[in-house]
Design an enzyme around this catalytic site. Structure first.
Site, PDB file in Angstrom:
ATOM      1  N   TYR A  76       0.848  -1.197   0.000  1.00  0.00           N
ATOM      2  CA  TYR A  76       0.000   0.000   0.000  1.00  0.00           C
ATOM      3  C   TYR A  76       0.877   1.238   0.000  1.00  0.00           C
ATOM      4  O   TYR A  76       1.892   1.292   0.692  1.00  0.00           O
ATOM      5  CB  TYR A  76      -0.907   0.015   1.243  1.00  0.00           C
ATOM      6  CG  TYR A  76      -1.675   1.302   1.400  1.00  0.00           C
ATOM      7  CD1 TYR A  76      -2.729   1.625   0.533  1.00  0.00           C
ATOM      8  CD2 TYR A  76      -1.360   2.222   2.398  1.00  0.00           C
ATOM      9  CE1 TYR A  76      -3.423   2.822   0.662  1.00  0.00           C
ATOM     10  CE2 TYR A  76      -2.052   3.415   2.535  1.00  0.00           C
ATOM     11  CZ  TYR A  76      -3.082   3.709   1.657  1.00  0.00           C
ATOM     12  OH  TYR A  76      -3.765   4.890   1.770  1.00  0.00           O
ATOM     13  N   HIS A  77       0.482   2.222  -0.806  1.00  0.00           N
ATOM     14  CA  HIS A  77       1.097   3.548  -0.775  1.00  0.00           C
ATOM     15  C   HIS A  77       0.019   4.562  -0.429  1.00  0.00           C
ATOM     16  O   HIS A  77      -1.115   4.456  -0.915  1.00  0.00           O
ATOM     17  CB  HIS A  77       1.698   3.916  -2.141  1.00  0.00           C
ATOM     18  CG  HIS A  77       2.784   3.008  -2.607  1.00  0.00           C
ATOM     19  ND1 HIS A  77       3.932   2.773  -1.876  1.00  0.00           N
ATOM     20  CD2 HIS A  77       2.915   2.269  -3.737  1.00  0.00           C
ATOM     21  CE1 HIS A  77       4.717   1.941  -2.542  1.00  0.00           C
ATOM     22  NE2 HIS A  77       4.112   1.619  -3.673  1.00  0.00           N
ATOM     23  N   GLY A 150      11.493   1.102  -6.405  1.00  0.00           N
ATOM     24  CA  GLY A 150      12.409   1.477  -5.333  1.00  0.00           C
ATOM     25  C   GLY A 150      11.924   1.105  -3.957  1.00  0.00           C
ATOM     26  O   GLY A 150      11.651  -0.064  -3.677  1.00  0.00           O
ATOM     27  N   CYS A 168       3.019  -7.540   1.396  1.00  0.00           N
ATOM     28  CA  CYS A 168       4.145  -8.225   0.758  1.00  0.00           C
ATOM     29  C   CYS A 168       3.955  -9.739   0.730  1.00  0.00           C
ATOM     30  O   CYS A 168       4.922 -10.498   0.637  1.00  0.00           O
ATOM     31  CB  CYS A 168       5.461  -7.850   1.437  1.00  0.00           C
ATOM     32  SG  CYS A 168       5.704  -6.061   1.559  1.00  0.00           S
TER      33      CYS A 168
END
Length: 209
Positions: A76-77, A150, A168
């Site tokens: 999640y961002h 990144g 993840c």
């Protein structure tokens, strides 16, 4: 090192358009193209790695899910998370993928140490952890000897969306963030500067480039 490194501070930017910009730069770059690191934040989005399994998204709800070609599973961002995308010619740098991952991990460890947070990577699960809880995620793609995607460092964000996924790919993985480990909320702009210095050091860029 004589390789030029360009730092871009992009602020809050859409994930899909940023992904397309990374793809374009990587596809078009030549042997003399400068390396770049982009610091930014994203509006709320789940991103699924190229080998990502749908069952790790438990309930996306109103948050979009975007497929990406990076390694790793779903993450999640969101606002309050510092993202750094490393668009580097690693063949020109003379390093391998494992070297780049290690440089990213050690840069995060050094940055967090500067705030009194003791963190470490784990051999069995990429990323950086404070005890059993994950504070930073890594995901890379290498194309024609060049990296993109990144790292993402949780600073001061709404952590609820992490409960909607197996972060993840690990069911029940605890997630943490800097503001929960410090007396005063950290400033993202300052963290960005410290992380940039740490990445320059770990990757061997001189201060003037």
């Amino acid at each position: 090192m004589s390789v030029q490194l360009i730092i871009r501070n992009l602020g809050l930017v859409d994930y899909q358009s940023t992904l397309e910009n990374m793809r374009s730069l990587t596809a078009e770059r030549g042997p003399d193209t400068p390396d770049e690191i982009w610091f930014l934040q994203h509006p709320g989005v789940f991103t699924q790695g190229q080998a990502g399994k749908a069952e790790h998204i438990l309930f996306a709800g109103d948050i979009p899910v975007v497929q990406a070609e990076r390694g790793g599973q779903v993450t999640y961002h969101g606002p309050g998370q510092l993202v750094a995308y490393l668009l580097l010619d690693i063949r020109r740098l003379g390093i391998g993928v494992r070297d780049l991952v290690s440089a990213m991990e050690q840069s995060l460890v050094a940055t967090l140490s500067g705030y009194g947070i003791e963190a470490a990577p784990r051999a069995d699960a990429p990323g950086v952890y404070v005890g059993p809880a994950k504070i930073a995620s890594l995901g890379l793609r290498i194309r024609r000897g060049c990296s993109f995607h990144g790292l993402a460092l949780n600073v001061d964000m709404d952590m609820e969306p992490f409960a909607r996924i197996n972060p993840c790919g690990y069911a029940g993985l605890a997630m943490t963030q800097m503001c929960d480990l410090m007396a005063a909320p950290p400033r993202i702009a300052e963290i960005e500067q410290r992380l940039e210095r740490a990445l320059r050091h770990e990757l061997g860029y001189t201060a003037g480039h």
